[in-house]
Design a protein around this motif. Sequence first.
Motif, mmCIF file in Angstrom:
data_model
loop_
_atom_site.group_PDB
_atom_site.id
_atom_site.type_symbol
_atom_site.label_atom_id
_atom_site.label_comp_id
_atom_site.label_asym_id
_atom_site.label_seq_id
_atom_site.Cartn_x
_atom_site.Cartn_y
_atom_site.Cartn_z
ATOM 1 N N ASP A 181 -94.960 66.313 -8.037
ATOM 2 C CA ASP A 181 -95.299 64.910 -8.183
ATOM 3 C C ASP A 181 -95.277 63.867 -6.913
ATOM 4 O O ASP A 181 -95.829 62.904 -6.570
ATOM 5 C CB ASP A 181 -94.118 64.308 -9.092
ATOM 6 C CG ASP A 181 -94.261 65.100 -10.371
ATOM 7 O OD1 ASP A 181 -95.314 65.612 -10.660
ATOM 8 O OD2 ASP A 181 -93.209 65.415 -10.810
ATOM 9 N N HIS A 182 -94.662 64.521 -5.821
ATOM 10 C CA HIS A 182 -94.551 63.806 -4.583
ATOM 11 C C HIS A 182 -95.659 64.471 -3.519
ATOM 12 O O HIS A 182 -96.632 64.973 -4.306
ATOM 13 C CB HIS A 182 -93.229 63.894 -4.013
ATOM 14 C CG HIS A 182 -92.211 62.767 -4.771
ATOM 15 N ND1 HIS A 182 -90.913 62.947 -4.818
ATOM 16 C CD2 HIS A 182 -92.477 61.974 -5.623
ATOM 17 C CE1 HIS A 182 -90.113 62.238 -5.403
ATOM 18 N NE2 HIS A 182 -91.233 61.370 -6.181
ATOM 19 N N SER A 183 -95.398 64.240 -2.379
ATOM 20 C CA SER A 183 -96.518 64.809 -1.510
ATOM 21 C C SER A 183 -96.695 66.316 -1.141
ATOM 22 O O SER A 183 -97.593 66.805 -0.383
ATOM 23 C CB SER A 183 -96.656 63.838 -0.244
ATOM 24 O OG SER A 183 -95.533 64.399 0.547
ATOM 25 N N ASP A 184 -95.731 67.002 -1.592
ATOM 26 C CA ASP A 184 -95.370 68.368 -1.374
ATOM 27 C C ASP A 184 -95.547 68.502 0.212
ATOM 28 O O ASP A 184 -96.368 69.343 0.903
ATOM 29 C CB ASP A 184 -96.577 69.350 -1.956
ATOM 30 C CG ASP A 184 -96.172 71.001 -1.598
ATOM 31 O OD1 ASP A 184 -95.049 71.124 -1.225
ATOM 32 O OD2 ASP A 184 -97.196 71.610 -1.954
ATOM 33 N N TYR A 185 -94.577 67.782 1.164
ATOM 34 C CA TYR A 185 -94.551 67.576 2.432
ATOM 35 C C TYR A 185 -94.742 69.053 3.128
ATOM 36 O O TYR A 185 -95.368 69.061 3.926
ATOM 37 C CB TYR A 185 -93.498 66.686 2.893
ATOM 38 C CG TYR A 185 -93.501 66.187 4.301
ATOM 39 C CD1 TYR A 185 -94.423 65.351 4.691
ATOM 40 C CD2 TYR A 185 -92.646 66.835 5.155
ATOM 41 C CE1 TYR A 185 -94.402 64.891 6.009
ATOM 42 C CE2 TYR A 185 -92.726 66.541 6.478
ATOM 43 C CZ TYR A 185 -93.557 65.324 6.878
ATOM 44 O OH TYR A 185 -93.589 65.064 8.137
ATOM 45 N N TYR A 186 -94.005 69.970 2.615
ATOM 46 C CA TYR A 186 -93.943 71.068 3.309
ATOM 47 C C TYR A 186 -94.828 72.172 2.920
ATOM 48 O O TYR A 186 -94.571 73.484 3.256
ATOM 49 C CB TYR A 186 -92.467 71.713 3.225
ATOM 50 C CG TYR A 186 -91.364 70.637 3.938
ATOM 51 C CD1 TYR A 186 -91.390 70.875 5.298
ATOM 52 C CD2 TYR A 186 -90.731 69.872 3.099
ATOM 53 C CE1 TYR A 186 -90.538 69.732 6.005
ATOM 54 C CE2 TYR A 186 -89.975 68.715 3.752
ATOM 55 C CZ TYR A 186 -89.728 68.906 5.080
ATOM 56 O OH TYR A 186 -88.898 67.771 5.807
ATOM 57 N N LEU A 187 -95.877 71.928 1.939
ATOM 58 C CA LEU A 187 -96.871 72.381 1.630
ATOM 59 C C LEU A 187 -96.629 73.722 0.826
ATOM 60 O O LEU A 187 -97.158 75.008 0.953
ATOM 61 C CB LEU A 187 -97.939 73.078 2.911
ATOM 62 C CG LEU A 187 -98.188 71.960 4.020
ATOM 63 C CD1 LEU A 187 -99.200 72.535 4.904
ATOM 64 C CD2 LEU A 187 -98.620 70.661 3.449
ATOM 65 N N VAL A 188 -95.737 73.845 0.095
ATOM 66 C CA VAL A 188 -95.042 74.957 -0.626
ATOM 67 C C VAL A 188 -96.487 75.523 -1.722
ATOM 68 O O VAL A 188 -96.687 76.632 -1.693
ATOM 69 C CB VAL A 188 -93.992 74.673 -1.662
ATOM 70 C CG1 VAL A 188 -93.406 75.876 -2.421
ATOM 71 C CG2 VAL A 188 -92.760 74.265 -0.749
#
Length: 837
Positions: free
Chosen positions: A765-772
Amino acid sequence: VEASIPEPQRDAWTKHQTGGFKDKDGFEREVVRHVETTLARSMFNCDETAAYAAASLAFRDRLILEWNRTQQRQTFADAKRVYYLSLEFLMGRALDNAMLNIGQKDLAAAGLAELGFRIEDVISQEHDAALGNGGLGRLAACFLDSLASLNYPAWGYGLRYRYGIFKQEIIDGYQVEVPDYWLDFNPWEFPRHDVTVDIQFYGHVQKSTDSSGKNVAHWEGGEIVKAVAYDVPIPGYATPSTNNLRLWSSKASGGEFDFQKFNNGDYESSVADQQRAETISAVLYPNDNLERGKELRLKQQYFWVAASLYDIVRRFKKTKRAWKEFPEQVAIQLNDTHPTLAIVELQRILIDLEGLEWDEAWNIVVSTFGYTNHTVLPEALEKWSVGLIQHLLPRHLQIIYDINLFFLQTVERLFPNDRDILGRVSIIEESNPKMVRMAFLAIVGSHKVNGVAELHSDLIKTTIFKDFVSIFGPDKFTNVTNGVTPRRWLHQANPKLSDLIASKVGSLEFLRDLTLLNKIENSVDDAAFRKEWAAIKLANKTKLADYIKTTIGVVVNPSALFDVQVKRIHEYKRQQMNIFGVIHRYLTLKSLSPEERKTFLPRVSIFGGKAAPGYWMAKQIIHLINSVGSVVNNDKDIGDLLKVVFLEDYNVSKAELIIPASDISEHISTAGTEASGTSNMKFVLNGGLIIGTCDGANIEITREIGENNIFLFGNLAEDVEDLRHTHTYGSHTIDPDLAKVFEAIEKGTFGDSKDFAGMITAVRDHSDYYLVSDDFHSYIETHALVDEAYKNQEEWITKCITSVSRMGFFTSDRCINEYAEGIWNIEPLAVEKAGAA
Ligand code: Z15
C-alpha cells in the motif's frame, strides 16, 4: 621522555622483571597464584568462572609487559602514529584471541587440562565486550587487530560504556531488551586513574584583545566533567606488538560527590551531580544506521573527542616539536561523522589555546584528519541543531561558522555564477531549526574522504557528496574496500578449517598473508581433500544444531541446507523478503503431495539480529520470523523439509559459532543501500556460499571468486531510483507469488494478522521503498538454483574451496595497508621477530 630509573635502582628493577609465564608449568603456576591470591579462592572452590578469570589474568600480565615495550619502542623511534576515533568497538571475547595471537593456546589448553578444565568451557565463560551495534563497530575491532599485527604505531580511542549493546531475549516471539552490565568483572582493562582530562560543557564565550592587539576568545563558565582513561591491550598476531585501545569513562569533577552538600545534609543532590556526570559514558546508543539527535549523544561525542585530543596533543607536546610538524607525527581517522567535532576542537586548541593564526591552524587540522563514510542512507547522516550546539559548545559553534564562511568564500570564487551551490554545500542547513551537517564539516576538515566498497565510494561521489567532488577535485575522494581479520574469523572461529588449509599451504602463514589461500586451489580436484572439507562443515553444522536444540528446543538435521541471515534487523537489509520467501517455500511444500515433497531439499532457515528498541518495523519482522517458526516447525507434513529458527542475542561470539556452520548466507539489501557489508566476507572465508544482491562488497567478492560461485539476483543500483519513482507516480503491482504470501499471512496462518500488517502495507500500500516486490521473483528463482546446486555435493564443495582460495583480498590487513599508505602516511615499526605461528 620516560622518567628514567637512577643507576643504583636499575639493577633491582631488571633483576625482578618477570616477563610473565614462559612455559606450561609457568602458566599453571600463574593460574594457581591468581586463583589463590588475586581472586582469594582455592582449588576447592575454583569453578570455570574462576579458571577463566585466572587464565585471563595470567595472559593479561603478558600482554601488558609487551604493551609497555611497544609504547617505549614507538616513543623511542619518534614514529608517526595513527589514532582511530570510533564511538564503537565491537570486540567480542578477548581470551581466545589473546591466546591465539601470542601463540600460546595449545600450552594453555594443556595447562588448564592438568588443572581439571576444558579450555572451550573456560573460554565460553567470558562476557562479550559489546561496545558496538553492528558492522561499523566490528570493523573498528578488525582494524585494531590488523594495526597491531602489522606493527603500525596506532591507538584506538573510544568510550567505556557501562552498558554495551542490550542483550536480546525473545519472549513469546517478541524482542525484549535486557541491560548488558558487562563490567562486573573485566580483566582486560587497566584503569588509569592518573590519566584524566577535565571536559567543559555549556558556559559562554568572552572576546577580548591581547597585548598585541589580537582578538582572543575565552570559553568560560559552564560545568566540568572528568574523563578517566581505561586502557585495553590489543595483541598483534605473531608479533610482540601490543597496541592500546583507550576508552574514556566519565566521572564527576568534584571527586566522589559534593562534600559541601553532603555536610549540609543534602545527601540526595550530592549524589545526583555525580550520577549526572557518570551518565555521559553510561550507555551505548543502540541504533545502527540511524541518528536521532539526542543531547546526551552529542555530549558523549564531545566528551570523547575532547579527551582524546587532549591526550594526543599532550603526547605531541612532549616531543617539543613545532606545531607545523603535528601532521608528520599524528594522523587521526574519523570512523563516520560521530567524531567530527574533533576537527573543530583541534582548531580551537590551536587558535584559542596555542595562539596560532587561523590559516596555519587550519592547514594543520586538514592535514591531520581523514574521514570514512559508511552509509548513504539519509536517516543515518548526522545533523545537529545549531541551537543545541550553541547551548552545549558555544565556542565550537562560532568556529563552525568561521569554517563555513571561509569554505563558502572559496566555493564562491570557484563558481562565481552558480546561485544554488552555496546553499547545497553549506555546512549550515538553512532549515527551521538550522542544522549543522556533520558529513559536510568532516569533508571540509579532512584531507581524504573514503567510502568502504567500490560501489559505495562511487555512489557518494555521484550523489550525496557530488558538489564536493567538483569543489575539491576527485583526488580527495577515495575507496578503501573493507576487510576482516582472518585471525578471529578463520583461525579462531573455525580452527579445523584453518588447520586443513594450513596442511595444504604448508603453514599458518596465510593468516599473515591471506593471498596465500590461493595455494589450496590446486587441491580442489583432490577428492580426499574435498571429503575432509565437507566433514569439517558437517561438524560445524552439528555443533550449531546442538546449540539450536539446547537454546530453543528445535531439532534440526545437520545435513539439511543451512541458510543463514544474521545481522542487525533493518528494512534495507530485507529480512522481511527472506521470511516472505520462507513462507512461499512453506506454501509450496504444503501444496504438494507427500511424494512430490520428497524431491525437495531439506532446509533450515536461520535468522539472528537485534532490532533498535524504537524500531517498530524491525521488531515486527522478528515477530513474524518467530511466528512462522512456530507454525512450520510443528507441522507434521513438513518435518525436516523446512525449519525456521531465530537465534536470540546475536553477537560476536555467536557469530563465531554460526558463520562456520553456514552453507548459504543472505546479503540481500536493496541495491545501493549496504555500503559494504563485512559478514559476507566472513561467510565466504569459512567455506559458505552466498546469495546476494549487486550491492556493497558483494560486487567485489563476485569479481574475486567468480560469478559461478555466487548467487546474485535482483535489480541493480542504477535502476532503483526509477523503480521508486514508478511506485509512487506510476503503476505499482505486487508480484503474484508475494501476493499469495500476503494472503496466507492475512488469513491468520501465522497468528493474528494485525501483528504483521505494517510489513505488508509498506510493500503493497505504500511505495515499497526497498523494492521487496520488484526483487521477489528473482529471489525465489535464485533460491531454486541454490537447491539444485546443493544437490550436487561435489560441485558445491568445489565452489566453496575455490571461493575460499580467492578471498585473499578481503583481509583487513590489506585494507589497513591501503589506509596507511594512501591516507595516513605511516609506516610499520620494525620489531624483533618472535611469538606465534
Ligand atoms: C553501521 O554499522 C554501518 C554504517 C553506518 O553508517 C552506521 Cl551508523 C553503522 C555499516 C554499514 O551499514 C555496512 O555496510 C558496513 O560494512 C559497515 O558499516 C562497515 O563499514
